[in-house]
Scaffold this motif. Structure first.
Motif, PDB file in Angstrom:
ATOM      1  N   THR A 129      16.873  -3.276  22.247  1.00  0.00           N
ATOM      2  CA  THR A 129      16.517  -3.355  23.684  1.00  0.00           C
ATOM      3  C   THR A 129      15.652  -2.167  24.074  1.00  0.00           C
ATOM      4  O   THR A 129      15.834  -1.561  25.114  1.00  0.00           O
ATOM      5  CB  THR A 129      17.791  -3.385  24.529  1.00  0.00           C
ATOM      6  N   THR A 130      14.705  -1.812  23.254  1.00  0.00           N
ATOM      7  CA  THR A 130      13.850  -0.656  23.519  1.00  0.00           C
ATOM      8  C   THR A 130      13.003  -0.918  24.760  1.00  0.00           C
ATOM      9  O   THR A 130      12.332  -1.953  24.867  1.00  0.00           O
ATOM     10  CB  THR A 130      12.938  -0.374  22.323  1.00  0.00           C
ATOM     11  N   GLY A 131      12.990   0.058  25.713  1.00  0.00           N
ATOM     12  CA  GLY A 131      12.178  -0.064  26.918  1.00  0.00           C
ATOM     13  C   GLY A 131      12.589  -1.233  27.793  1.00  0.00           C
ATOM     14  O   GLY A 131      11.779  -1.728  28.593  1.00  0.00           O
ATOM     15  N   GLY A 132      13.804  -1.714  27.667  1.00  0.00           N
ATOM     16  CA  GLY A 132      14.271  -2.829  28.475  1.00  0.00           C
ATOM     17  C   GLY A 132      13.778  -4.169  27.989  1.00  0.00           C
ATOM     18  O   GLY A 132      14.053  -5.202  28.608  1.00  0.00           O
ATOM     19  N   THR A 133      13.028  -4.196  26.872  1.00  0.00           N
ATOM     20  CA  THR A 133      12.510  -5.440  26.322  1.00  0.00           C
ATOM     21  C   THR A 133      13.271  -5.794  25.060  1.00  0.00           C
ATOM     22  O   THR A 133      13.445  -4.958  24.171  1.00  0.00           O
ATOM     23  CB  THR A 133      11.011  -5.305  25.991  1.00  0.00           C
ATOM     24  N   ALA A 134      13.748  -7.035  24.994  1.00  0.00           N
ATOM     25  CA  ALA A 134      14.484  -7.471  23.809  1.00  0.00           C
ATOM     26  C   ALA A 134      13.550  -7.618  22.622  1.00  0.00           C
ATOM     27  O   ALA A 134      12.486  -8.248  22.749  1.00  0.00           O
ATOM     28  CB  ALA A 134      15.196  -8.785  24.077  1.00  0.00           C
ATOM     29  N   SER A 135      13.921  -7.039  21.502  1.00  0.00           N
ATOM     30  CA  SER A 135      13.133  -7.132  20.270  1.00  0.00           C
ATOM     31  C   SER A 135      14.084  -6.998  19.084  1.00  0.00           C
ATOM     32  O   SER A 135      15.292  -6.912  19.263  1.00  0.00           O
ATOM     33  CB  SER A 135      12.053  -6.045  20.244  1.00  0.00           C
ATOM     34  N   VAL A 136      13.530  -6.977  17.900  1.00  0.00           N
ATOM     35  CA  VAL A 136      14.352  -6.812  16.698  1.00  0.00           C
ATOM     36  C   VAL A 136      13.792  -5.687  15.849  1.00  0.00           C
ATOM     37  O   VAL A 136      12.578  -5.413  15.863  1.00  0.00           O
ATOM     38  CB  VAL A 136      14.430  -8.108  15.858  1.00  0.00           C
ATOM     39  N   VAL A 137      14.718  -5.043  15.095  1.00  0.00           N
ATOM     40  CA  VAL A 137      14.322  -4.040  14.101  1.00  0.00           C
ATOM     41  C   VAL A 137      15.050  -4.382  12.807  1.00  0.00           C
ATOM     42  O   VAL A 137      16.023  -5.139  12.791  1.00  0.00           O
ATOM     43  CB  VAL A 137      14.677  -2.611  14.552  1.00  0.00           C
ATOM     44  N   GLU A 138      14.567  -3.859  11.722  1.00  0.00           N
ATOM     45  CA  GLU A 138      15.227  -4.106  10.452  1.00  0.00           C
ATOM     46  C   GLU A 138      16.464  -3.207  10.315  1.00  0.00           C
ATOM     47  O   GLU A 138      16.491  -2.086  10.825  1.00  0.00           O
ATOM     48  CB  GLU A 138      14.262  -3.842   9.303  1.00  0.00           C
ATOM     49  N   LEU A 139      17.444  -3.766   9.597  1.00  0.00           N
ATOM     50  CA  LEU A 139      18.683  -3.022   9.395  1.00  0.00           C
ATOM     51  C   LEU A 139      18.420  -1.684   8.724  1.00  0.00           C
ATOM     52  O   LEU A 139      19.062  -0.678   9.024  1.00  0.00           O
ATOM     53  CB  LEU A 139      19.665  -3.875   8.555  1.00  0.00           C
ATOM     54  N   GLY A 140      17.444  -1.663   7.813  1.00  0.00           N
ATOM     55  CA  GLY A 140      17.151  -0.432   7.091  1.00  0.00           C
ATOM     56  C   GLY A 140      16.579   0.660   7.957  1.00  0.00           C
ATOM     57  O   GLY A 140      16.546   1.826   7.554  1.00  0.00           O
ATOM     58  N   ASP A 141      16.133   0.299   9.186  1.00  0.00           N
ATOM     59  CA  ASP A 141      15.583   1.325  10.083  1.00  0.00           C
ATOM     60  C   ASP A 141      16.670   2.158  10.727  1.00  0.00           C
ATOM     61  O   ASP A 141      16.399   3.257  11.216  1.00  0.00           O
ATOM     62  CB  ASP A 141      14.735   0.645  11.170  1.00  0.00           C
ATOM     63  N   VAL A 142      17.902   1.639  10.778  1.00  0.00           N
ATOM     64  CA  VAL A 142      18.965   2.371  11.489  1.00  0.00           C
ATOM     65  C   VAL A 142      20.096   2.806  10.558  1.00  0.00           C
ATOM     66  O   VAL A 142      21.069   3.406  11.015  1.00  0.00           O
ATOM     67  CB  VAL A 142      19.531   1.509  12.641  1.00  0.00           C
ATOM     68  N   VAL A 143      20.014   2.459   9.291  1.00  0.00           N
ATOM     69  CA  VAL A 143      21.047   2.899   8.337  1.00  0.00           C
ATOM     70  C   VAL A 143      20.374   3.558   7.139  1.00  0.00           C
ATOM     71  O   VAL A 143      19.182   3.309   6.857  1.00  0.00           O
ATOM     72  CB  VAL A 143      21.934   1.725   7.851  1.00  0.00           C
ATOM     73  N   SER A 144      21.123   4.379   6.476  1.00  0.00           N
ATOM     74  CA  SER A 144      20.673   4.975   5.217  1.00  0.00           C
ATOM     75  C   SER A 144      21.694   4.645   4.138  1.00  0.00           C
ATOM     76  O   SER A 144      22.893   4.524   4.410  1.00  0.00           O
ATOM     77  CB  SER A 144      20.523   6.492   5.361  1.00  0.00           C
ATOM     78  N   VAL A 145      21.229   4.474   2.914  1.00  0.00           N
ATOM     79  CA  VAL A 145      22.086   4.092   1.785  1.00  0.00           C
ATOM     80  C   VAL A 145      22.083   5.226   0.765  1.00  0.00           C
ATOM     81  O   VAL A 145      21.008   5.673   0.330  1.00  0.00           O
ATOM     82  CB  VAL A 145      21.609   2.790   1.131  1.00  0.00           C
ATOM     83  N   THR A 146      23.261   5.697   0.423  1.00  0.00           N
ATOM     84  CA  THR A 146      23.403   6.739  -0.601  1.00  0.00           C
ATOM     85  C   THR A 146      24.339   6.241  -1.694  1.00  0.00           C
ATOM     86  O   THR A 146      25.233   5.427  -1.449  1.00  0.00           O
ATOM     87  CB  THR A 146      23.976   8.027   0.002  1.00  0.00           C
ATOM     88  N   GLU A 147      24.104   6.736  -2.899  1.00  0.00           N
ATOM     89  CA  GLU A 147      24.959   6.373  -4.037  1.00  0.00           C
ATOM     90  C   GLU A 147      25.884   7.531  -4.353  1.00  0.00           C
ATOM     91  O   GLU A 147      25.463   8.690  -4.391  1.00  0.00           O
ATOM     92  CB  GLU A 147      24.109   6.032  -5.257  1.00  0.00           C
ATOM     93  N   GLU A 148      27.160   7.219  -4.583  1.00  0.00           N
ATOM     94  CA  GLU A 148      28.151   8.238  -4.900  1.00  0.00           C
ATOM     95  C   GLU A 148      29.164   7.675  -5.885  1.00  0.00           C
ATOM     96  O   GLU A 148      29.147   6.480  -6.195  1.00  0.00           O
ATOM     97  CB  GLU A 148      28.855   8.701  -3.624  1.00  0.00           C
TER      98      GLU A 148
END
Length: 798
Positions: free
Chosen positions: A545-564
């Motif tokens: 909901t950036t700027g009050g406008t509904a849109s989509v982003v990729e999951l990878g833009d908001v999460v990071s993946v690490t290996e342990e």
């Protein structure tokens, strides 16, 4: 729905694969999906009847509940096994009985043998009644106790019968009835004491603690009951039967005072030994030297020590442990590869493979907790062998061969473990060789355990080395970035919902089928092969909901993946942190003691650097774990407790026998003479185990303890006769030879009866040690008893 999803009907959504695999006529594997149904009997029920009725019911269900498209195969029938064992033991029981009757027939006479033929069943029935009162069922151990008892329960009857026959042969004016009464009176007191000495030797074994105590308790309980009943039958029923059956029989040809041919043979052998004191001392010295020399076979390892030898079963098992994180399909592939190798053995009928689930647990699963093996990386292969009567090799020999073939032909990922597991012959343990590592912290324990594993693997006869902590598996961690959520205007819950939808399954409703059948769940989720964290996964759109406008982003833009790496498994024993290193033994030595000694040598030869070398502890958890400690457990713990308690039982038995003999003869020194032949049994016991290449087991120890009572009863009969026949008018050497000549026949007959009882169980792998101890111990000690006691008299008295 079809526009956005694939709709399929899934009959089985479990993460487990079970199959039955056989070898087709063309040599290829014939694999079919399988479901294994295991049935257990209630306590007190007859296993044979339960198995028979179950199979009959299954046959009735074919064509109705069981459709024609399904086949039913019996993979394990413990009812049949129990029935086979029982029939085999009952045959041995009958064979021992008939053999003893024939022995008395040949040695004394037909009518006397007929008396024995009546006495044995009476005593056995009374013994079975006593076993029932004590709560013992008719099983393998209690049947062995009966067979073991056969050889000794006729001892009192044989002594009474032989003495009555000897008195009847004396040239005097007594009636047969009067002679029988006096004959029983003559051997009455020593027979009472002799019977009680056998009971005193056997009864303390009932108090052996640990897992072996209840397992072996029927042997001392049933055998003690048999001895007590046999005495009353011998002194009450046997004389009456002798008078009724043999009262008018022709007199024996043997001289009632000379002992017959056996007595003359004894006199010929004993006279040179007893001629002078020097010869008597020399004979005593040679016997002592032979006794200690026989014990040296333990030191040279020509005779090894083991709790119980391997049994000859009709099943084996291969357990599979892949690195944590392996899929159930990978586990199943390894199981099929193992099955392909195993089915090439001519003794294998079929195998059942299980991946991600456990096979119905057997004796191993009871304590090793195999029924809890339900992770994707775990599997096992159940191997069904032909009956032991249809194959030349024992199950242990087959296991040794299959282990080599599987390790050579089946490729497994690094960190995997394949174990050949045999059903234990007695109380099961986690592993034959088990080292528990205690220490101040996890890092120290793991480091020490790794060094101990290296020591295990350096010993050629230690196989299937494994540990309790495993390897650290690879793990992917998805972390949500709060800054990116705020920047893109993504709600945290939306990210959680996306992750749950991609990786999980949601039940949205049920389809009711009616007819009383449970409804089918309607689930939404991705297939198993799609649940992979890859670029497609990370490119999944998430609402923004950036700027009050509904849109989509990729999951990878908001999460990071690490290996342990995951953490190690944590194991506690009685509340104490510990790591375990396990192994089995196969090859030169198969008892834990020798593996422990070899590992100890390997640990001492290692360079430990800054890591403290663990202290070795044989029993009991360490109270202080500030320094590393290696505690030996597994089969060694059961062996330690069993032989410790049996040793204590033997000491109590000797004390009880000593008190009984003191009460009988009124002397504190004479019982020491009577107990002298007890260690002489080692001469025959050790030579017998060496000749049969058999380990000295817990059942061997039972045989040795029982021999103490049997041999002492012979000594009592001999010493009592010497005391009652000695006279100032007769030289000591003549008195000793006369006593030995007259008592040699009943002593030999009772020994042969016990030898017959031992011979019929000589082929059994578990109780072979008991049979060897009785058989060879009786041979050596009986022959030496009738010579060593007169020699001691000759050496110590004028």
């Amino acid at each position: 729905m079809r526009d956005v999803a694939d709709i399929t009907y899934i009959t089985d959504d479990s993460d487990a694969i079970a199959s039955s695999v056989t070898l087709a006529e063309d040599g290829t594997m014939d694999r079919v999906p399988a479901v294994t149904l295991a049935i257990a009997k209630r306590a007190g029920a007859n296993a044979v009847d339960v198995a028979h009725d179950t199979l009959r019911r299954v046959d009735e269900l074919k064509g109705t509940l069981i459709p024609d498209t399904m086949s039913v195969a019996v993979t394990r029938d413990y009812g049949e096994t129990a029935n086979e064992k029982a029939n085999e033991l009952l045959f041995h029981l009958a064979l021992a009985t008939v053999s003893i009757i024939v022995l008395v027939w040949v040695a004394i006479g037909f009518r006397e043998a007929l008396v024995v033929a009546i006495v044995i069943p009476i005593t056995i029935l009374l013994t079975l009644f006593a076993a029932n009162i004590m709560g013992y069922t008719l099983n393998r151990v209690s049947l062995f106790a009966l067979i073991f008892s056969i050889g000794i329960l006729v001892d009192d009857a044989i002594v009474v019968i032989e003495n009555i026959a000897r008195h009847w042969a004396m040239p005097d004016e007594r009636t047969r009835t009067q002679a029988a009464i006096e004959a029983v009176a003559e051997v009455g007191n020593p027979t009472i004491v002799a019977t009680l000495t056998v009971v005193a030797a056997l009864l303390p074994m009932m108090f052996v603690s640990g897992m072996m105590g209840p397992y072996m308790s029927p042997i001392p309980a049933v055998a003690s009951a048999a001895m007590i009943f046999s005495f009353f039958v011998a002194v009450m029923i046997t004389p009456w039967l002798m008078v009724k059956i043999a009262g008018n029989a022709k007199l024996h040809g043997d001289d009632g005072h000379g002992g017959g041919p056996l007595g003359r043979a004894y006199a010929a052998a004993a006279r040179p030994i007893l001629k002078t004191k020097l010869r008597s001392w020399t004979f005593i010295g040679l016997v002592l030297l032979a006794t200690f020399g026989s014990l040296s076979l333990f030191y040279t390892k020509h005779v090894t020590v083991k709790l119980l030898p391997f049994d000859n079963k009709s099943e084996l098992q291969v357990t599979i442990d892949l690195p944590e994180g392996a899929s159930v399909e990978e586990t199943d592939a390894i199981a099929q590869a193992v099955a392909d190798v195993v089915l090439q053995a001519p003794e294998v009928i079929s195998v059942q493979t299980h991946a991600g689930t456990a096979s119905p647990f057997n004796f191993n699963g009871l304590v090793r907790h195999y029924y809890m093996r339900n992770r994707p990386e775990m599997g096992d292969v159940q191997i069904n062998l032909t009956p032991k009567g249809d194959r030349d090799r024992s199950s242990h020999e087959i296991a040794l061969d299959l282990r080599q073939q599987i390790l050579a032909e089946v490729a497994v990922p690094e960190g995997s473990s394949l174990k050949i597991v045999e059903p234990p012959p007695g109380p099961p343990v986690m592993a034959t060789l088990l080292a528990e590592i205690y220490g101040p912290d996890a890092e120290t324990r793991h480091a020490v355990a790794e060094k101990v594993k290296t020591a295990f693997r350096s010993v050629p006869f230690i196989v299937d080395v494994d540990d309790s902590y495993g390897q650290q598996a690879r793990r992917l961690r998805v972390t949500i970035s709060g800054d990116d959520l705020e920047y893109y205007g993504v709600a945290e819950q939306d990210v959680f919902d996306a992750l749950a939808a991609l990786n999980g399954t949601t039940t949205v409703g049920y389809s009711h089928r009616g007819g009383g059948r449970p409804p089918m769940p309607i689930e939404i989720g991705r297939t198993k092969d799609q649940k992979v964290l890859d670029e497609t996964f990370l490119s999944t759109p998430v609402a923004s909901t950036t700027g009050g406008t509904a849109s989509v982003v990729e999951l990878g833009d908001v999460v990071s993946v690490t290996e342990e790496l995951t953490s190690y498994a944590i194991f506690r024993h009685n509340g104490h942190y510990a790591d375990m290193v396990t192994g089995e033994l196969a090859g030169d030595y198969e008892a834990p003691l020798y593996g422990m000694l070899a590992v100890q040598d390997a640990i001492d030869a290692m360079d430990w650097g800054d890591l403290p070398k663990p202290a070795i502890k044989l029993h009991g958890q360490p109270e202080d774990a500030t320094e590393p400690v290696l505690l030996w457990d597994g089969e060694w713990e059961v062996t330690w407790v069993t032989f410790r308690d049996m040793g204590a039982a033997f000491m109590v038995a000797l004390l009880g026998i000593y008190i009984l003999v003191v009460a009988q003869f009124g002397s504190f020194k004479l019982p020491l003479v009577i107990l002298t032949p007890v260690p002489l049994t080692f001469i025959g016991i050790m030579l017998g185990h060496w000749m049969f290449n058999a380990p000295f087991t817990a059942t061997s120890m039972i045989g040795f303890i029982a021999l103490a009572g049997i041999i002492v009863r012979n000594s009592i009969l001999l010493v009592d006769f010497i005391r009652h026949t000695k006279s100032d008018d007769v030289p000591m050497i003549d008195t000793l030879i006369a006593a030995g000549s007259i008592r040699f026949k009943p002593i030999l007959l009772t020994a042969l009866a016990a030898i017959i009882g031992a011979t019929v169980i000589l082929a059994d792998p578990i109780f072979q040690g008991l049979a060897i101890s009785l058989l060879f111990g009786l041979i050596s000690s009986t022959l030496l008893t009738v010579l060593i006691i007169p020699a001691i008299y000759r050496a110590l008295r004028s």
